[in-house]
Design a protein around this motif. Structure first.
Motif, mmCIF file in Angstrom:
data_model
loop_
_atom_site.group_PDB
_atom_site.id
_atom_site.type_symbol
_atom_site.label_atom_id
_atom_site.label_comp_id
_atom_site.label_asym_id
_atom_site.label_seq_id
_atom_site.Cartn_x
_atom_site.Cartn_y
_atom_site.Cartn_z
ATOM 1 N N GLY A 1 0.832 -1.206 0.000
ATOM 2 C CA GLY A 1 0.000 0.000 0.000
ATOM 3 C C GLY A 1 0.859 1.244 0.000
ATOM 4 N N SER A 2 0.577 2.174 -0.928
ATOM 5 C CA SER A 2 1.432 3.363 -1.071
ATOM 6 C C SER A 2 0.783 4.616 -0.494
ATOM 7 C CB SER A 2 1.794 3.576 -2.542
ATOM 8 O OG SER A 2 0.647 3.935 -3.285
ATOM 9 N N GLY A 3 -0.082 4.438 0.503
ATOM 10 C CA GLY A 3 -0.678 5.589 1.184
ATOM 11 C C GLY A 3 0.308 6.203 2.164
ATOM 12 N N PRO A 4 -0.176 7.164 2.961
ATOM 13 C CA PRO A 4 0.711 7.889 3.871
ATOM 14 C C PRO A 4 1.502 7.000 4.825
ATOM 15 C CG PRO A 4 -1.594 8.610 4.112
ATOM 16 C CD PRO A 4 -1.544 7.682 2.958
ATOM 17 N N ALA A 5 0.891 5.938 5.366
ATOM 18 C CA ALA A 5 1.606 5.066 6.299
ATOM 19 C C ALA A 5 2.767 4.378 5.586
ATOM 20 C CB ALA A 5 0.658 4.020 6.900
ATOM 21 N N GLY A 6 2.480 3.809 4.423
ATOM 22 C CA GLY A 6 3.497 3.075 3.666
ATOM 23 C C GLY A 6 4.611 3.980 3.173
ATOM 24 N N LEU A 7 4.243 5.173 2.696
ATOM 25 C CA LEU A 7 5.261 6.102 2.188
ATOM 26 C C LEU A 7 6.191 6.547 3.311
ATOM 27 C CD1 LEU A 7 3.270 8.367 -0.316
ATOM 28 C CD2 LEU A 7 4.734 6.392 -0.820
ATOM 29 N N SER A 8 5.605 6.775 4.489
ATOM 30 C CA SER A 8 6.399 7.213 5.624
ATOM 31 C C SER A 8 7.366 6.106 6.056
ATOM 32 C CB SER A 8 5.438 7.607 6.756
ATOM 33 O OG SER A 8 6.079 7.692 7.971
#
Lengths: 277, 454
Positions: free
Chosen positions: B142-149
């Motif tokens: 998943g490339s949402g905020p959690a994953g990107l962070s």
């Protein structure tokens, strides 16, 4: 080979095209009954198509597409060697016909493409397979040879009587059901056809599985666009299906829901084609 | 236009003009107002604002650099703790986080920390430097905020990271959910490009649990992070909900944002309503309302509680009101009415607030006999979401709790060795920044485990 390249493009009938696509992730994991979502180009919408065949060694999957609207028109203009923007999958659950030994497969129009891998799988498993293919007219009958080799019995019906028997798939289906002995029906085609099949088989108490071709966006259960009422409960065709027990499906609602974007789609298609249909 | 909420006002486009397009509404501070606002920061030693930030941005330090004109330095300081400052400066609920803790807020109004963060993010090109690889590999689902962070934190420390995304674009809720007029998609693309330059590999069109099984990732990578969000939309379970014209906010926003249905070149159709009713009053409801408005609809928000209880950011509610969105508070739908398969109205009932419920909010009770009809041709359900079971059901042995959220310990680790999780997949539903905080927490825990950081 490029990812999402059209490896082979082949016309099956005047408006039906088979596309073999290089999509190794999908090819490695997919099973019959599952679908892919593809996008033709960067402006493209996400459209689901059932996997009609796959080749794990070659890393390809095949979808069979009828050219009916904006996206399928755009796709039909792509040549062999062209690269699609996206092919994602496999999505949905694989077909589950249980241990049915004597099965009738019913394919209406483009639905014939969807039942083909089932015919092959059942035949390989040593089950008895009867196939009924329905088409509007002779030139729209898909893959007759393939089905002939993978069924014990093949009946073709055309609406106009130009080939096979004149009439609807339900006429032929009724004859088979009257003979008795069948323990499952798998029907894929336009919603009114699947509704008619289920009404008929309901009277015989034969388990009937249908594949819902709902409108979808993500295909992973997050938008709810493909919701369908099954046995009084809301199900998502993308993750809970696409195949359901046809006797429980609310077809009238599904037919109404299939029309939600009809007007928008026609306007867009006319813009793309310059008004010619 | 000057905004009375701020003394040093950010530039905000006029409501009458901005509802005609999808361009950004708030244009942020100019250099002069930013400097003036920065001088309001007292530089408190104990920095209560930092404690209010889920990722612990060194707020007084970066503001002091803005004050002295060192925008690059300010951005470098923020990047030490926050890998997506341009995003957070726009979508964080600062009024309940850093700004709520600001000492200035006691006497007048808090320092506009979010707008200052945004100014630094937008006007400096400082980037974290790539680190040499240490041979460790991590997979992010998943490339949402959690994953990107999570990805950013590990990549900056030399871990080889691969991010798998089910959609065709990266950013998760930042690209499918939050509208262009609040968070331009080009900014999200810039952030993911920056991560690519740090060495993060992005794989699109990969549905983990379908295209690739989670067990395979666990076998092949030293760490796996699950940041699959809470994508499952909720409906009310009232009659008529399957009529054409009733959409989940997820579907409506995805069509317009991710699929760019507002652009006439895009193939994705969207329902063009004359009268839209939005159910709910969170940020997603405000986003849906303001999107429908821009798509040409007359928009009413119905919400079963009162104004005080509306969960959306204060600024979103204010912007929605300025743009002409109507609010029918203490009102709840009971049935959707249709004609030929399409919505024609919604029957609502008035509510009153009763005793506080488990969440401490006063629970709404229907007022008998107060039913009335609101005419509409579109109804958008923005009632919240729950975690998508697709991944979890394909992940054997992964422990989950209530409503299917993934269970983690204080380090963000699941019950499966080396598998971490964070964001809405763990909380059920929260903010971009809390998701980022959890991604960062898990990344730090993994780095500690492999002894890359003390």
């Amino acid at each position: 080979m490029k990812t999402f390249e059209i490896v082979r493009k082949r016309a099956l009938s005047p408006n039906t095209i088979s596309y073999e696509l290089y999509a190794p992730l999908v090819a490695a994991a997919c099973q019959s009954g599952q679908f892919v979502i593809l996008r033709v180009d960067e402006d493209g919408e996400r459209v689901p198509f059932t996997v009609a065949d796959y080749d794990r060694a070659a890393g390809t999957v095949t979808v069979i597409v009828q050219t009916v609207g904006a996206t399928t028109y755009k796709l039909s203009k792509m040549e062999q060697g062209g690269v699609l923007a996206d092919v994602v999958g496999p999505l949905g659950k694989p077909t589950d016909l249980g241990d049915a030994q004597n099965v009738i497969l019913v394919g209406g129009g483009i639905g014939s493409a969807v039942i083909y891998p089932q015919a092959a799988a059942l035949k390989n498993a040593g089950r008895r397979v009867s196939v009924i293919l329905g088409a509007k007219t002779k030139e729209l009958v898909i893959n007759e040879e393939g089905f002939a080799a993978r069924s014990d019995r093949l009946i073709i019906t055309t609406d106009d009587g130009s080939y096979g028997r004149k009439g609807f798939v339900t006429d032929a289906l009724k004859e088979l059901l009257d003979e008795g002995g069948y323990d499952a029906v798998f029907a894929v085609g336009p919603l009114p056809m699947m509704r008619a099949v289920c009404r008929l088989t309901g009277g015989y108490g034969v388990k009937t599985i249908v594949s819902m071709n709902s409108v979808m966006v993500d295909g992973t259960g997050m938008c709810g666009c493909c919701r369908v009422t099954v046995g009084g409960k809301i199900k998502y065709a993308c993750v809970d299906g696409p195949e359901f027990d046809g006797s429980l499906v609310d077809f009238d609602e599904a037919i109404a829901r299939s029309l939600v974007y009809r007007q928008a789609e026609q306007e867009h298609y006319c813009r793309l084609t310059g008004g010619k249909r | 236009m000057k905004d009375e909420f701020f003394a040093n006002a950010p530039r905000v486009r006029d409501a009458a003009e901005r509802i005609k397009d999808f361009k950004e509404v708030c244009l942020g501070f100019d250099a002069e107002s930013a400097r003036a606002e920065a001088t309001r920061c007292l530089g408190c030693k104990n920095a209560p604002c930092v404690a209010g930030c889920p990722v612990g941005v060194k707020i007084p330090a970066f503001i002091s650099l803005i004050k002295s004109g060192d925008i690059q330095g300010a951005k470098r300081t923020i990047l030490m703790d926050n890998s997506l400052p341009a995003v957070c400066g726009r979508v964080c609920p600062q009024e309940t986080q850093c700004e709520s803790a600001c000492v200035r807020g006691k006497a007048s109004r808090p320092v506009s920390i979010g707008l200052l963060e945004r100014l630094a993010a937008d006007n400096a090109d400082a980037r974290p430097a790539p680190a040499p690889s240490n041979g460790k590999r991590a997979a992010v689902i998943g490339s949402g905020p959690a994953g990107l962070s999570f990805a950013g934190e590990l990549a900056a420390n030399g871990v080889e990271v691969t991010v798998f995304e089910a959609f065709h674009k990266f950013g998760g809720v930042l690209v499918y959910g939050i509208p262009e007029f609040r968070l331009p998609k080009s900014l999200v693309a810039k952030e993911t490009e920056a991560l690519s330059r740090l060495g993060v590999r992005f794989v699109k069109d990969a549905v983990i649990g379908k295209s690739i099984m989670p067990a395979q990732l666990v076998k092949e990578y030293d760490a796996v992070f699950i940041g699959t969000g809470a994508g499952l939309p909720m409906f009310m379970g009232i009659p008529g909900e399957n009529l054409n014209g009733v959409f989940s906010a997820n579907e409506y926003l995805t069509r317009v944002n991710l699929m760019r249905a507002y652009d006439t070149n895009a193939d994705t159709p969207v329902f063009r309503a004359k009268k839209a009713v939005i159910v709910g009053a969170g940020n997603v409801a405000m986003d849906s309302a303001r999107t429908a408005l821009r798509m040409g609809a007359d928009v009413t928000v119905v919400y079963r509680r009162g104004r005080e209880e509306m969960p959306a950011r204060r600024e979103e509610i204010k912007h929605a009101e300025e743009e002409g969105v109507r609010f029918e508070l203490l009102t709840n739908p009971v049935a959707v009415n249709g004609e030929n398969g399409f919505v024609k109205s919604v029957t609502v009932i008035s509510m009153r607030l009763g005793e506080p419920d488990a969440s401490g909010r006063r629970s709404p009770v229907p007022v008998e006999g107060s039913e009335r009809e609101i005419e509409c041709d579109m109804l958008i359900m923005a009632l919240g979401t729950s975690p998508n079971p697709l991944l979890v059901s394909a992940f054997e042995g992964l422990a989950t709790g209530r409503k299917g959220v993934i269970t983690v310990d204080e380090n963000g680790m699941t019950n499966v060795e080396n598998v971490y999780a964070g964001g809405d997949a763990v909380t059920g539903s929260s903010t971009v920044i809390s998701a980022m905080g959890q991604g960062k927490r898990a990344a730090r825990a993994f780095l500690k485990k492999i002894k890359l950081v003390p």
